[in-house]
Design an enzyme around this catalytic site. Structure first.
Site, PDB file in Angstrom:
ATOM      1  N   GLY B  15     -15.361  60.754  33.679  1.00  0.00           N
ATOM      2  CA  GLY B  15     -14.121  61.485  33.386  1.00  0.00           C
ATOM      3  C   GLY B  15     -13.514  62.039  34.652  1.00  0.00           C
ATOM      4  N   ASP B 107     -23.118  63.398  35.656  1.00  0.00           N
ATOM      5  CA  ASP B 107     -24.479  62.929  35.393  1.00  0.00           C
ATOM      6  C   ASP B 107     -24.610  61.414  35.345  1.00  0.00           C
ATOM      7  OD1 ASP B 107     -25.510  65.411  35.263  1.00  0.00           O
ATOM      8  OD2 ASP B 107     -25.983  65.381  33.123  1.00  0.00           O
ATOM      9  N   THR B 130     -16.393  67.181  37.526  1.00  0.00           N
ATOM     10  CA  THR B 130     -16.224  67.240  36.071  1.00  0.00           C
ATOM     11  C   THR B 130     -15.751  68.650  35.736  1.00  0.00           C
ATOM     12  OG1 THR B 130     -17.404  67.481  33.973  1.00  0.00           O
ATOM     13  CG2 THR B 130     -18.735  67.601  35.950  1.00  0.00           C
ATOM     14  N   ASP B 132     -16.516  70.252  33.148  1.00  0.00           N
ATOM     15  CA  ASP B 132     -17.444  70.938  32.243  1.00  0.00           C
ATOM     16  C   ASP B 132     -18.437  71.878  32.932  1.00  0.00           C
ATOM     17  OD1 ASP B 132     -16.326  69.729  30.022  1.00  0.00           O
ATOM     18  OD2 ASP B 132     -17.672  68.009  30.104  1.00  0.00           O
ATOM     19  N   ASP B 134     -21.296  71.280  34.051  1.00  0.00           N
ATOM     20  CA  ASP B 134     -22.606  71.124  33.418  1.00  0.00           C
ATOM     21  C   ASP B 134     -23.604  70.402  34.310  1.00  0.00           C
ATOM     22  OD1 ASP B 134     -21.322  68.725  33.392  1.00  0.00           O
ATOM     23  OD2 ASP B 134     -21.755  68.234  31.308  1.00  0.00           O
ATOM     24  N   ARG B 176     -18.968  69.759  25.278  1.00  0.00           N
ATOM     25  CA  ARG B 176     -19.797  69.241  24.202  1.00  0.00           C
ATOM     26  C   ARG B 176     -21.205  69.840  24.274  1.00  0.00           C
ATOM     27  NH1 ARG B 176     -17.156  65.406  21.400  1.00  0.00           N
ATOM     28  NH2 ARG B 176     -15.722  64.600  22.940  1.00  0.00           N
TER      29      ARG B 176
END
Lengths: 328, 328, 328, 328
Positions: B15, B107, B130, B132, B134, B176
């Site tokens: 993404g 990731d 990203t 996120d 994360d 998510r």
């Protein structure tokens, strides 16, 4: 009707839109300029029924010209649709010595004002406030220009990711009965196709257009869709339809929703609100009523509320042709 | 492994996120600064397999530092998950005399890089890109700070209309598996409650909180919900649930979606991207590999890609307490 | 004049403004739509003289509709003011088989076009591109609406600090000969007073207004000043003057400068640019020349370039009265 | 010192900065959360002397988290520098039953707090609020992150016009003693060179760099200059110097000024403000005093006010090297 206006009420009603606060400020200050009182009526007609009033002076409206929403709040009132509700509202206005009011809102708010006027001969002027631009008698409603900018700014962000991934985005914007936002923001956002309530382009044309797009080397596409488009499919169903017919497309959906109603108003909306507020108050002071202050051909005008309600704000069909050309 | 790095490839994968272009610019210019070549690899690993390469110099990356998305495009590659695909990619790199590469992504992109390195002993450094946040081994991923600003700006607009109408808005944001965006943007947007994947607050607590809110005189509320929250209901089901249990609330839903991935990067993301690009290239030149450049405690650091993939980027639980306090 | 237009040139000239790229995109794509060639002429008339040309197709102008500045660059050309310069330019156009051109710019650019046309009978249509809105024959020039939004957004920020400290800010905006920006952005920004080239309000009135302001309880004030105001003092001299006459005021100066020329165009400017580009090309195809495409009363129109140059774009004096009222 | 804190005062002092309102909101709500009273002290120490107090509850601070400036206003107080002034302030605090206060401001505000504490043993905690980021004991002051974004957004606009005209812009940003804004926003804005108070780069180096720039084909350039740079020339003198030494450059100046202090705070500043407000109040409740709540390595910390005042917030010199590399 009172012979002389000494105090004016102001309310916002129906869906809120950017520029309403600037209009309230203008109404309040125009009253002060002409040395008459001004009362803020909270929560639209419901607040009129409940007597939710507050005196407003020039300093009450400091630093709100740039704020979205409405400091007077808005609400839809079932009770105002009943004669009893309107009688209560009238009694409150009389008790507060309010001689006339300015209502900032859309069709429904103007209809309420007209009925109220017919029952109590109470002077009222309307200011068109809605992002949808669906009111006859004004080329621009308050908040419409701001909403267009909000939409293109958001689609600009979506385009960043669309073009990084060679995707097709279906973007749903507001407009149940009117395609103004979709059509103008669609052109402004560089949309491939634009679906609006006023025009049934048909699914075949959409697929053709997307096929041609791929063929001419476009790597990503945006389709802008008004809520009330003629296709008769939800935007999610449309995604499925496109994907099953054009498997080469990776389709995503974005429903912009209520963010379109908020935000700091554009300069245009602030100036328009300022002008309409002056016009509304001064029209009441001149003994006028049942009119809407609007803008036509860059000039501030008055249109009978009845026409504003019954008429239809047509889209400029030339824009459909412009969209076809510039999205080639 | 080549004894000396003379040419470095750079790709964006997975993404996209704001700041990727600033990182590409930094990688390209750091190569130029150290007098080595730089090759842009388009469309992630898929472009590596297809040999979709382009030489990059300092002027190729003019005026992209402030652009969202990625000029190198991104894509997910099924073929790179096969040994045959990776072999093609390797052959292309060798043919183009690329001695090492920098991969900007998340990731999945790092996992691909590690497998590729294990097969061909090919030097690689990762940069976490990203929204996120994360990824273990960095307090901030590229694009995360920008996404937080995008989310609070949009919720600011929603708040304008929420408080004009005394409504409750359920706002779904990305995340998510990680609640970083929801938690931080939720506090920043003044959310009433925040639902995240890391914490099961339960439906009862949400209802209690909303009841208390009304009781203490809050007229409108925002609840921010991560995609992957623990409630186990979609945001639309949640709306129905709240409305049936708390009929005093007029609830609306807004799903922010892909706009969160786009937009011009914040200053923080631009500076971080610039620093990570320098670090990634210079680490390769120092003979390092299989590492991710990141930021920890405001310092640029290196973390083994393996740890970055396996570790988990924990939320700061103190923020949950802060949110409870400041939303009183 | 060629009997048939097969290839059209497009250039931007003079000061740049937001929306120029959207207009270039529209010109290029309208050419493609009508199956004729399009050549980008770089750096205005200077590039015409130097033959700095590039073929443009629909994909050349992807993703520029939202970009500020001009991808064709702009420049002022001394050489084009000489017959020799213009002859070189003509020879280059002929060599490149360009049959007509669209020039996006202001008064000076249009004057150059007219002289060029008179010498070589070369078809030309102008598109008004300048933030100053000082061109006759169009209610809006490209970039003007965007500049208004830029100015009010910046003054909104200044107001935050002004009202925190109870200060008076003198804000200088662009407009050497025309007060459009100052007048409209001044109203939009809620300015106390607005100084424009068209109106000599006099220093006394300014002091009076500021005194009255304090008296009515305003805690902070913004005065918006066009570069070319009639006061005859620089904004810094004005600060000294106000401070020496009204020692109760803590006065600060902000000169907004060139940021007003940049930025992503507003939706209005993007749509206007799209419409004007279509009109310009189609007018050339219809055999027209020496005209400017503009917008009057929301309709796209054509005005002789000669009138556009000689006429004056008047401010709407009613706005001065509105400003007086709403700043009470 | 009172044995138990039952009521806390909060004030903003010195230059305002974005995030101050979010910090006020957090202080007020943390007091409510812990069931203690909260008093807003208007206009900084001057309001303390004049007893300009107002009780604050959770609903008093609704919808201010996203507002720039400070609802408590700020002012510099000469009188607070005298023992008599401070005695008056103390008497007012005692009369209002305020047991401790939180001061949001910079060095000067903290110095005042320390002197006041030494005289009256009055508990106080500081929160660093200034866009300059020049306070020891915190990696970020409130408003700094927002100011960085404001600066890069404005320079992005300037770059649009700079690159359309191939110009050099000298952009002056805030920072009399500290180069944080110039250095970070300079990298974020893609500046060619950055002049800061901490580093004397010399005029020769600047000219060399600009010459090299032209040579490597850069068509436009931005130089970012902190107010307090070491060059010893005003930005206007610098323009003349560059133009006389490098006549090939068309140089323009932009002084960003006070707009840098305003605007809606970034998400980072809102979250930081929320965290620091909680920490400040809870520290007072734990009996602590004379400390500043700050953030170091992403963790909320306490630093003695004395150190915060005496220490110096160093720039990260590695950023100078990064800037050199990425501006190649």
């Amino acid at each position: 009707m009172p012979n002389k206006i000494r105090k004016i009420g102001v309310l916002t009603s129906g869906g809120d839109s950017p520029g309403m606060n600037a209009a309230i400020r203008s109404v309040v200050r125009t009253c002060a300029f002409h040395n008459i009182g001004c009362i803020g009526i909270y929560r639209g007609y419901q607040g009129m029924i409940e007597g939710d009033f507050k005196e407003m002076g020039p300093r009450t409206v400091n630093n709100i010209i740039n704020k979205g929403g409405t400091i007077l709040k808005s609400a839809r009132s079932m009770e105002f649709k009943t004669p009893e509700g309107r009688k209560k509202a009238y009694d409150n206005l009389v008790k507060a010595e309010i001689d006339a009011f300015v209502v900032i809102g859309g069709d429904g708010s103007f209809t309420g004002a007209l009925i109220f006027n017919s029952e109590f001969n109470f002077p009222v002027i309307g200011i068109p406030g809605t992002i949808d631009n669906d009111i006859f008698g004004t080329s621009h409603t308050l908040g419409y220009d701001t909403a267009l900018n909000t939409v293109v700014e958001v689609i600009d962000k979506i385009r960043d990711t669309a073009s990084s991934h060679n995707r097709l985005f279906l973007v749903e914007v507001m407009g149940r009965d009117a395609g103004h936002i979709a059509l103008n923001a669609g052109i402004g956002a560089g949309a491939e196709e634009i679906l609006i309530p006023e025009e049934d382009m048909g699914l075949d044309r959409l697929l053709d257009s997307l096929k041609k797009s791929k063929a001419t080397g476009k790597s990503s596409s945006i389709v802008v869709i008004a809520e009330g488009d003629k296709i008769g499919k939800s935007v999610f169903e449309l995604k499925d339809y496109v994907e099953s017919n054009l498997p080469e497309y990776d389709v995503r959906v974005s429903v912009l929703g209520h963010m379109q109603r908020g935000g700091s108003p554009s300069c245009f909306d602030r100036v328009l609100a300022s002008r309409l507020g002056v016009k509304a108050v001064e029209s009441l002071l001149e003994g006028k009523s049942n009119l809407m202050a609007g803008i036509i051909a860059d000039k501030i005008t008055l249109t009978p509320l009845e026409q504003a309600i019954k008429g239809h704000s047509e889209i400029d069909r030339e824009l459909l042709r412009v969209s076809d050309i510039v999205s080639i």
